[in-house]
Design a protein around this motif. Structure first.
Motif, PDB file in Angstrom:
ATOM      1  N   PHE A 194      -5.232   1.700   2.244  1.00 36.13           N
ATOM      2  CA  PHE A 194      -4.749   0.316   2.308  1.00 36.13           C
ATOM      3  C   PHE A 194      -3.314   0.194   1.799  1.00 36.13           C
ATOM      4  CE2 PHE A 194      -9.322   0.244   1.524  1.00 36.13           C
ATOM      5  CZ  PHE A 194      -9.777  -0.576   2.538  1.00 36.13           C
ATOM      6  N   GLU A 195      -2.589  -0.718   2.425  1.00 32.22           N
ATOM      7  CA  GLU A 195      -1.264  -1.091   1.938  1.00 32.22           C
ATOM      8  C   GLU A 195      -1.171  -2.615   1.925  1.00 32.22           C
ATOM      9  OE1 GLU A 195       2.049   0.733   3.839  1.00 32.22           O
ATOM     10  OE2 GLU A 195       1.398   2.772   3.392  1.00 32.22           O
ATOM     11  N   GLU A 196      -0.376  -3.118   0.978  1.00 27.50           N
ATOM     12  CA  GLU A 196      -0.232  -4.562   0.835  1.00 27.50           C
ATOM     13  C   GLU A 196       0.841  -5.097   1.776  1.00 27.50           C
ATOM     14  OE1 GLU A 196       0.397  -7.902  -2.714  1.00 27.50           O
ATOM     15  OE2 GLU A 196       0.591  -5.763  -3.136  1.00 27.50           O
ATOM     16  N   PHE A 197       0.572  -6.243   2.352  1.00 25.41           N
ATOM     17  CA  PHE A 197       1.532  -6.894   3.247  1.00 25.41           C
ATOM     18  C   PHE A 197       1.409  -8.397   3.065  1.00 25.41           C
ATOM     19  CE2 PHE A 197       2.520  -8.812   7.442  1.00 25.41           C
ATOM     20  CZ  PHE A 197       3.853  -8.415   7.553  1.00 25.41           C
ATOM     21  N   GLN A 198       2.485  -9.011   2.581  1.00 27.82           N
ATOM     22  CA  GLN A 198       2.534 -10.471   2.355  1.00 27.82           C
ATOM     23  C   GLN A 198       1.361 -10.949   1.500  1.00 27.82           C
ATOM     24  OE1 GLN A 198       2.943 -12.330   6.237  1.00 27.82           O
ATOM     25  NE2 GLN A 198       5.065 -11.674   6.453  1.00 27.82           N
ATOM     26  N   GLY A 199       1.117 -10.202   0.426  1.00 25.96           N
ATOM     27  CA  GLY A 199       0.112 -10.606  -0.542  1.00 25.96           C
ATOM     28  C   GLY A 199      -1.328 -10.280  -0.190  1.00 25.96           C
ATOM     29  N   LYS A 200      -1.532  -9.519   0.891  1.00 32.79           N
ATOM     30  CA  LYS A 200      -2.880  -9.177   1.313  1.00 32.79           C
ATOM     31  C   LYS A 200      -2.950  -7.697   1.684  1.00 32.79           C
ATOM     32  CE  LYS A 200      -6.471 -10.705   4.574  1.00 32.79           C
ATOM     33  NZ  LYS A 200      -6.782 -11.636   5.692  1.00 32.79           N
TER      34      LYS A 200
END
Length: 213
Positions: A194-200
């Motif tokens: 998983f990677e974070e993108f725009q807080g998700k």
């Protein structure tokens, strides 16, 4: 005498007002009401990264178990897409990578894709998206397996370069222990990266692992 009586009556009213001003003026908020208002305010509950990814892992594993592959698309990273690795060694040249839109486009079809090379025979592994997810990715009931966060449970003889390929990412591992009849060599792992993108957090990789020759 009558005027004096009237004057004394008015004076007594003024004194009464000064002694009991609250009966006439109420410019302060009711303390009880204030307490009630403060008590009813929702307190935000902070969720740790471990908890958030554990929940996300459970959701994806359940989606794979249910073969709800349309729902699976919701978890794919909006910009990076998702890469599928047949074994622990992540190979960008061979591994299949789908953007969310391409996954949604081809998932309902019978289009065959080459996902990698089979260990031992060296043959190309070709399958539709549905068949790959059913027969390879979720080849064991990982919903019943052991789960770890940023830790490898399955350790075989193949090169594991996940942390090198995704140095800033977090991952979960869903592990099924091998059987005693096969000297525990028939273990299998499913890792979700998983990677974070725009807080998700979104899924960027699905990596399978098992004992190889």
């Amino acid at each position: 005498m009558k005027k004096l009586f009237v004057s004394l009556f008015i004076l007594s009213l003024v004194v009464a007002c000064k002694k009991n001003p609250d009966k006439f003026v109420n410019d302060k908020p009711d303390s009880t009401e204030y307490v009630k208002t403060e008590a009813t305010k929702a307190t935000p509950v902070e969720v740790s990264k471990d908890q958030a990814l554990k929940q996300l892992n459970e959701e994806i594993i359940q989606v794979l178990k249910d073969k709800d592959y349309k729902k699976f698309a919701d978890f794919i990273h909006p910009e990076k897409g998702v890469r599928f690795s047949m074994y622990a060694f992540v190979n960008p040249k061979e591994d299949k990578n789908f953007s969310r839109s391409n996954f949604m486009k081809y998932q309902p079809t019978k289009t065959l894709f080459t996902w990698g090379t089979l260990d031992g025979s060296g043959d190309s592994y070709k399958a539709t998206i549905d068949n790959y997810l059913t027969k390879w990715v979720y080849s064991k009931d990982f919903a019943t397996g052991q789960v770890a966060f940023n830790e490898f449970l399955g350790k075989g003889n193949s090169l594991n370069n996940l942390k090198e390929m995704y140095p800033k990412a977090d991952f979960t591992e869903n592990y099924i222990k091998g059987s005693e009849a096969n000297a525990e060599m028939d273990w299998k792992s499913l890792r979700l990266v998983f990677e974070e993108f725009q807080g998700k957090y979104y899924l960027v990789a699905v990596v399978n692992d098992q004992w190889t020759i």
